[in-house]
Design an enzyme around this catalytic site. Structure first.
Site, PDB file in Angstrom:
ATOM      1  N   GLU A  74       0.802  -1.238   0.000  1.00 44.95           N
ATOM      2  CA  GLU A  74       0.000   0.000   0.000  1.00 44.95           C
ATOM      3  C   GLU A  74       0.831   1.283   0.000  1.00 44.95           C
ATOM      4  OE1 GLU A  74      -2.695  -0.527   3.289  1.00 44.95           O
ATOM      5  OE2 GLU A  74      -3.361  -2.474   2.566  1.00 44.95           O
ATOM      6  N   GLU A  93      -6.094 -10.857  -0.957  1.00 49.10           N
ATOM      7  CA  GLU A  93      -6.927 -10.611   0.228  1.00 49.10           C
ATOM      8  C   GLU A  93      -8.396 -10.577  -0.157  1.00 49.10           C
ATOM      9  OE1 GLU A  93      -5.551  -7.186   2.449  1.00 49.10           O
ATOM     10  OE2 GLU A  93      -3.459  -7.614   1.998  1.00 49.10           O
TER      11      GLU A  93
HETATM   12  O1  9MR Z   1      -7.185  -8.179   8.756  1.00 47.22           O
HETATM   13  C1  9MR Z   1      -6.259  -7.336   9.379  1.00 47.22           C
HETATM   14  C2  9MR Z   1      -6.843  -6.785  10.671  1.00 47.22           C
HETATM   15  O2  9MR Z   1      -7.034  -7.815  11.606  1.00 47.22           O
HETATM   16  C3  9MR Z   1      -5.927  -5.712  11.244  1.00 47.22           C
HETATM   17  O3  9MR Z   1      -6.554  -5.117  12.370  1.00 47.22           O
HETATM   18  C4  9MR Z   1      -5.646  -4.678  10.185  1.00 47.22           C
HETATM   19  C5  9MR Z   1      -4.721  -3.589  10.701  1.00 47.22           C
HETATM   20  O4  9MR Z   1      -4.661  -2.523   9.809  1.00 47.22           O
HETATM   21  O5  9MR Z   1      -5.056  -5.283   9.051  1.00 47.22           O
HETATM   22  C6  9MR Z   1      -5.913  -6.200   8.435  1.00 47.22           C
HETATM   23  O6  9MR Z   1      -5.329  -6.723   7.274  1.00 47.22           O
HETATM   24  C7  9MR Z   1      -5.015  -5.790   6.244  1.00 47.22           C
HETATM   25  C8  9MR Z   1      -3.859  -6.341   5.464  1.00 47.22           C
HETATM   26  O7  9MR Z   1      -2.798  -6.661   6.311  1.00 47.22           O
HETATM   27  C9  9MR Z   1      -3.392  -5.344   4.401  1.00 47.22           C
HETATM   28  N1  9MR Z   1      -4.485  -4.956   3.532  1.00 47.22           N
HETATM   29  C10 9MR Z   1      -5.703  -4.521   4.212  1.00 47.22           C
HETATM   30  C11 9MR Z   1      -6.144  -5.593   5.227  1.00 47.22           C
HETATM   31  C12 9MR Z   1      -7.475  -5.218   5.818  1.00 47.22           C
HETATM   32  O8  9MR Z   1      -7.357  -4.027   6.534  1.00 47.22           O
END
Ligand code: 9MR
Length: 355
Positions: free
Chosen positions: A157, A266
């Site tokens: 990102e 994802e």
């Molecule tokens: O699913 C993840 C969630 O449990 C966390 O709290 C969050 C923190 O920002 O990150 C989520 O996973 C992310 C992933 O690592 C990167 N792309 C976006 C995902 C959803 O936010």
């Protein structure tokens, strides 16, 4: 045996056979239904691998595992040199034991990264300090899981969502300190630590034409400069209406011009109108479960139709979370193929039984 009894018995036998045939699953799990196309993956948490029902679902359906949070920068190195491997090790060991390979997620991200990375003696760290810390972190984690991780989301990102911005990069602290060099160096360090791993740039809103173009241009610049980048991760945080097949296909066609490997990293399909990877929630628009099921199944079916058409370049499709109970979007968003009780939803069968 008189003919009436024989006819009745025959009818019963035909009915029984039909029931058996109907009950027989055409495939064991999602991974089998997509063999020869791409790996099927899922992001897991600690509960998923500890619970016997949930781990059985993992082994039955998936052949690529991502740690949802436990391999990220901050959980694994909350302060400098203080590595915490327990949670990541449990997932890696589950995969080793069950013969599953892992997508590593993620080496450098502006979220879930320790503040210490950015702190220097007199305020902010220098570029050299930041890059040296990144290198140590990346080397430590990539070499630890080399045997089980086959690819890494190296940078997550880094491109802005603002279509009007002059600068294509997200103005994160990483970028403020090191400019685009933080992106390139992350790939160089990961490649040093494991020359065999496939290295990905991963982002959301990746079907947005402006963002897609910016990602492609960045990757092309990196490749021209000899940076070891092998693939693009399309996160795939979609909703029941967006993107349509044409938009999705256009993005894949753009990415496949610049890389040989695309992973959908994802995937989830939420029941509201939000798009992208941001934590924004509007109310669910279609309230009853039957109509939600139909819309969800239709959208999952549509995106998998497109993915299959590009199976020569898409190597892996990973769902973000095992079930609606685990979903980062909350159960109300109804976003995964399994319900809160870990039962397959109609969308699961729509994805699996496509042949
Ligand atoms: O699913 C993840 C969630 O449990 C966390 O709290 C969050 C923190 O920002 O990150 C989520 O996973 C992310 C992933 O690592 C990167 N792309 C976006 C995902 C959803 O936010």
């Amino acid at each position: 045996m008189n003919s009436t009894i024989r006819t009745t018995l025959c009818a019963a036998l035909v009915a029984a056979t039909a029931t058996v045939a109907h009950a027989q699953q055409p495939f064991d799990g999602l991974k089998d239904a997509y063999e020869g196309f791409f790996k099927m993956g899922v992001a897991v948490n600690q509960r998923n691998i500890a619970d016997s029902l949930q781990s059985a679902l993992l082994v039955q359906n998936y052949n690529s595992i991502t740690a949802e949070n436990d391999m990220k920068p901050e959980p694994t190195e909350p302060s400098e040199g203080n590595f915490r491997w327990d949670a990541a090790d449990r997932i890696a060991n589950f995969c080793r034991k069950n013969g599953l390979r892992m997508r590593g997620h993620c080496l450098v991200w502006h979220n879930q990264i320790g503040r210490w990375m950015f702190e220097g003696e007199n305020g902010q760290a220098t570029k050299e300090e930041l890059l040296q810390r990144m290198r140590r972190h990346i080397h430590a984690i990539v070499s630890r899981y080399r045997d089980v991780v086959y690819c890494w989301d190296v940078v997550n990102e880094a491109i802005t969502d603002d279509p009007r911005a002059d600068n294509p990069y997200r103005p994160s602290t990483l970028y403020q300190i090191a400019g685009e060099e933080f992106i390139e160096k992350a790939f160089v360090y990961a490649h040093e630590a494991d020359p065999d791993a496939l290295l990905f740039y991963n982002d959301y809103n990746e079907t947005d034409p402006v963002k897609c173009e910016r990602i492609c241009q960045m990757v092309e610049r990196m490749k021209a400069r000899g940076i070891p980048i092998h693939g693009i991760g399309m996160q795939g945080h979609y909703n029941i209406h967006y993107p349509d097949s044409a938009l999705l296909e256009a993005a894949i066609n753009n990415y496949r011009r610049v890389v040989d490997h695309i992973h959908v990293t994802e995937l989830d399909i939420r029941a509201n109108r939000e798009k992208g990877g941001q934590l924004q929630f509007s109310r669910t628009v279609e309230a009853d479960v039957d109509s939600l099921d139909a819309l969800l199944t239709a959208q999952y079916t549509r995106v998998f139709d497109v993915f299959r058409r590009h199976a020569d370049v898409i190597d892996c499709v990973t769902f973000w979370n095992l079930s609606d109970r685990d979903s980062w979007l909350g159960a109300d968003n109804y976003a995964t193929p399994f319900d809160t009780q870990y039962q397959p939803k109609p969308a699961y069968y729509g994805i699996r039984d496509w042949r």
